[in-house]
Design an enzyme around this catalytic site. Structure first.
Site, PDB file in Angstrom:
ATOM      1  N   ASN A  48       0.935  -1.371  -0.082  1.00 14.33           N
ATOM      2  CA  ASN A  48       0.106  -0.211   0.070  1.00 14.33           C
ATOM      3  C   ASN A  48       0.919   1.107  -0.028  1.00 14.33           C
ATOM      4  O   ASN A  48       1.471   1.585   1.079  1.00 14.33           O
ATOM      5  CB  ASN A  48      -1.061  -0.154   1.400  1.00 14.33           C
ATOM      6  N   TRP A  49       1.042   1.837  -1.315  1.00  8.76           N
ATOM      7  CA  TRP A  49       2.075   2.959  -1.364  1.00  8.76           C
ATOM      8  C   TRP A  49       1.362   4.356  -0.796  1.00  8.76           C
ATOM      9  O   TRP A  49       2.135   5.185  -0.653  1.00  8.76           O
ATOM     10  CB  TRP A  49       2.166   3.098  -2.751  1.00  8.76           C
TER      11      TRP A  49
ATOM     12  N   HIS B  87      -9.490   1.185   4.731  1.00  9.45           N
ATOM     13  CA  HIS B  87      -8.368   1.404   5.491  1.00  9.45           C
ATOM     14  C   HIS B  87      -8.390   2.480   6.846  1.00  9.45           C
ATOM     15  O   HIS B  87      -9.386   3.457   6.589  1.00  9.45           O
ATOM     16  CB  HIS B  87      -7.147   2.055   4.655  1.00  9.45           C
TER      17      HIS B  87
ATOM     18  N   GLU C 272      -6.851   4.906   7.729  1.00  4.95           N
ATOM     19  CA  GLU C 272      -6.510   6.339   7.618  1.00  4.95           C
ATOM     20  C   GLU C 272      -7.595   6.998   6.675  1.00  4.95           C
ATOM     21  O   GLU C 272      -8.023   8.046   7.012  1.00  4.95           O
ATOM     22  CB  GLU C 272      -5.166   6.333   6.543  1.00  4.95           C
TER      23      GLU C 272
ATOM     24  N   GLU D 270      -5.671  -4.653  10.653  1.00  2.00           N
ATOM     25  CA  GLU D 270      -4.563  -3.783  10.935  1.00  2.00           C
ATOM     26  C   GLU D 270      -4.695  -3.029  12.226  1.00  2.00           C
ATOM     27  O   GLU D 270      -5.573  -2.011  12.219  1.00  2.00           O
ATOM     28  CB  GLU D 270      -4.424  -2.778   9.773  1.00  2.00           C
TER      29      GLU D 270
ATOM     30  N   SER E 177       3.314  -1.877  10.475  1.00  3.20           N
ATOM     31  CA  SER E 177       4.835  -2.099  10.673  1.00  3.20           C
ATOM     32  C   SER E 177       5.518  -3.452  10.102  1.00  3.20           C
ATOM     33  O   SER E 177       6.448  -3.870  11.046  1.00  3.20           O
ATOM     34  CB  SER E 177       5.156  -1.505  11.616  1.00  3.20           C
TER      35      SER E 177
ATOM     36  N   GLY F 274       2.756  -1.237   4.482  1.00  2.00           N
ATOM     37  CA  GLY F 274       2.943   0.221   3.920  1.00  2.00           C
ATOM     38  C   GLY F 274       4.257   0.688   3.786  1.00  2.00           C
ATOM     39  O   GLY F 274       4.926   0.358   2.745  1.00  2.00           O
ATOM     40  N   GLY F 275       4.972   1.204   4.663  1.00  2.00           N
ATOM     41  CA  GLY F 275       6.286   1.806   4.586  1.00  2.00           C
ATOM     42  C   GLY F 275       7.319   0.847   3.798  1.00  2.00           C
ATOM     43  O   GLY F 275       7.986   1.416   3.034  1.00  2.00           O
TER      44      GLY F 275
HETATM   45  P1  PGA Z   1       2.795   0.304   7.785  1.00  2.00           P
HETATM   46  O1  PGA Z   1       1.351   0.531   7.004  1.00  2.00           O
HETATM   47  O2  PGA Z   1       3.384  -0.850   7.217  1.00  2.00           O
HETATM   48  O3  PGA Z   1       3.640   1.459   7.194  1.00  2.00           O
HETATM   49  O4  PGA Z   1       2.593   0.196   9.036  1.00  2.00           O
HETATM   50  C1  PGA Z   1       0.545  -0.627   6.970  1.00  2.00           C
HETATM   51  C2  PGA Z   1      -0.967  -0.140   6.248  1.00  2.00           C
HETATM   52  O5  PGA Z   1      -1.425   0.909   6.609  1.00  2.00           O
HETATM   53  O6  PGA Z   1      -1.606  -0.659   5.492  1.00  2.00           O
END
Ligand code: PGA
Length: 264
Positions: free
Chosen positions: A14-15, A106, A108, A179, A224, A245-246
C-alpha cells in the site's frame, strides 16, 4: 518454513500518498521484475499486489498483465458505479482501467476522511457486485486495545461491513486485512500471538456467518511489517500474508517480504 494450509497468501504493498509518476513507474517495474524469483516455486499459492495512487495506476498496468503475476489495487473505491458523485471513481471504472481490485476501509480513510462502517458496507457491496477483488481492512485503535475490547470492536466492524453482503459474494475475491491502528506506521508491531488471536476471532466470525466460504478467506496482517518480522508473523496460525505500507516503498524490502511469504 512450509505453508501449512490451502489458503492463498497475499503480499500487497500500500503505497499510500507517495511517489510521483516517474518514481511509481520505477517501483512498479522493479517489483514486477523481482516478483517471479521472490515467489519461486510458490507461484500457485502466493499472490503479490501493489496499490499506487489513482494517478499512477495506469503506469503500473503494463506490469500487471492479465493472469496472476502482479495484482493492481486502488487504495479506495466509490460506493457506486456511476453518477453525480463528484470526485469519486467506481469499481467498474477501475476494472475498465485494468485495475484488479481495491483496498476498502483502511483506517486512514476511516480516521482522516470520516468513513463509517456503513460507508464501508456500501463500498464493499458495490465492489463485490461489480466483480472487483477487495481487501477489506479492519482494526482497533490503541484505547480499545488497552481496554481489552479489541475483539468486540473488530467483530462489530465486520458485522456492519457484511450486513447486506449476499453470501454468494463471499469468494476468493474477498481478502481481509487486520491492521491494528496502533501498529500502522509506528514501528510497533502486534506480536504474532496478538495478531493470530485476532485472526482466529475474525475467521471464526466469518465461518459462523458465511460457512466454509467465510472461514476459508485469506486474512492478512498489516502494521509495521518488515523483512525482519515477517517470518515470525507468518509462522503464527491464521496469518495468510501482509498489507505492507512503509516497507513497500522500497522494492528490495518489499520483495524480501514476498520471499518470506513464499517460504524461501
Ligand atoms: P505500515 O502501514 O506498514 O507503514 O505500518 C500498513 C498499512 O497501513 O497498510
Amino acid at each position: 518454513m512450509t505453508h501449512t494450509n490451502e489458503r492463498l497468501r497475499w503480499v500487497i504493498g500500500n503505497w499510500k500518498q507517495n511517489k510521483l509518476r516517474f518514481e511509481a513507474r520505477e517501483l512498479a517495474e522493479a517489483v514486477a521484475q523481482g516478483r517471479a524469483s521472490a515467489v519461486g516455486a510458490a507461484e500457485d499459492r502466493v499472490r503479490v499486489g501493489i496499490a499506487p495512487t489513482f494517478l499512477c495506476l495506469d503506469l503500473a498496468v503494463p506490469f500487471a498483465p492479465p493472469g496472476d503475476a502482479l495484482w493492481l489495487f486502488a487504495q479506495n473505491v466509490g460506493a457506486q458505479d456511476f453518477g453525480a458523485f463528484t470526485g469519486e471513481i467506481g469499481p467498474t471504472m477501475l476494472l475498465d482501467a485494468g485495475v484488479n481490485g481495491a483496498i476498502i476501509g483502511h483506517s486512514e480513510r476511516r480516521e482522516h476522511f470520516w468513513e463509517t462502517d456503513e460507508d464501508i458496507e456500501r463500498k464493499l457491496r458495490c465492489a463485490l457486485a461489480a466483480g472487483l477483488q477487495v481487501v477489506l481492512c479492519i482494526g482497533e485503535p490503541l484505547e480499545i486495545r488497552e481496554a481489552e475490547q479489541h475483539e468486540t470492536f473488530v467483530i462489530s466492524q465486520l458485522s456492519t461491513a457484511f450486513f447486506n453482503i449476499p453470501p454468494e459474494h463471499i469468494t476468493e475475491r474477498l481478502v481481509l486485512a487486520y491492521e491494528p491502528i496502533w501498529a500502522i506506521g509506528t514501528g510497533k508491531t502486534a506480536t504474532p500471538a496478538e495478531a493470530s488471536a485476532m485472526h482466529h476471532a475474525i475467521r471464526t466470525w466469518m465461518g459462523e456467518t458465511f460457512g466454509a466460504n467465510g472461514r476459508d478467506r485469506s486474512i492478512l496482517y498489516g502494521g509495521s511489517v518488515k523483512p525482519a518480522n515477517a517470518a515470525a508473523l507468518l509462522a503464527a496460525p491464521d496469518i495468510d500474508g501482509f498489507l505492507v505500507g512503509g516497507a513497500s516503498l522500497d522494492a528490495a524490502s518489499f520483495l524480501d517480504i514476498v520471499r518470506t511469504a513464499a517460504g524461501g
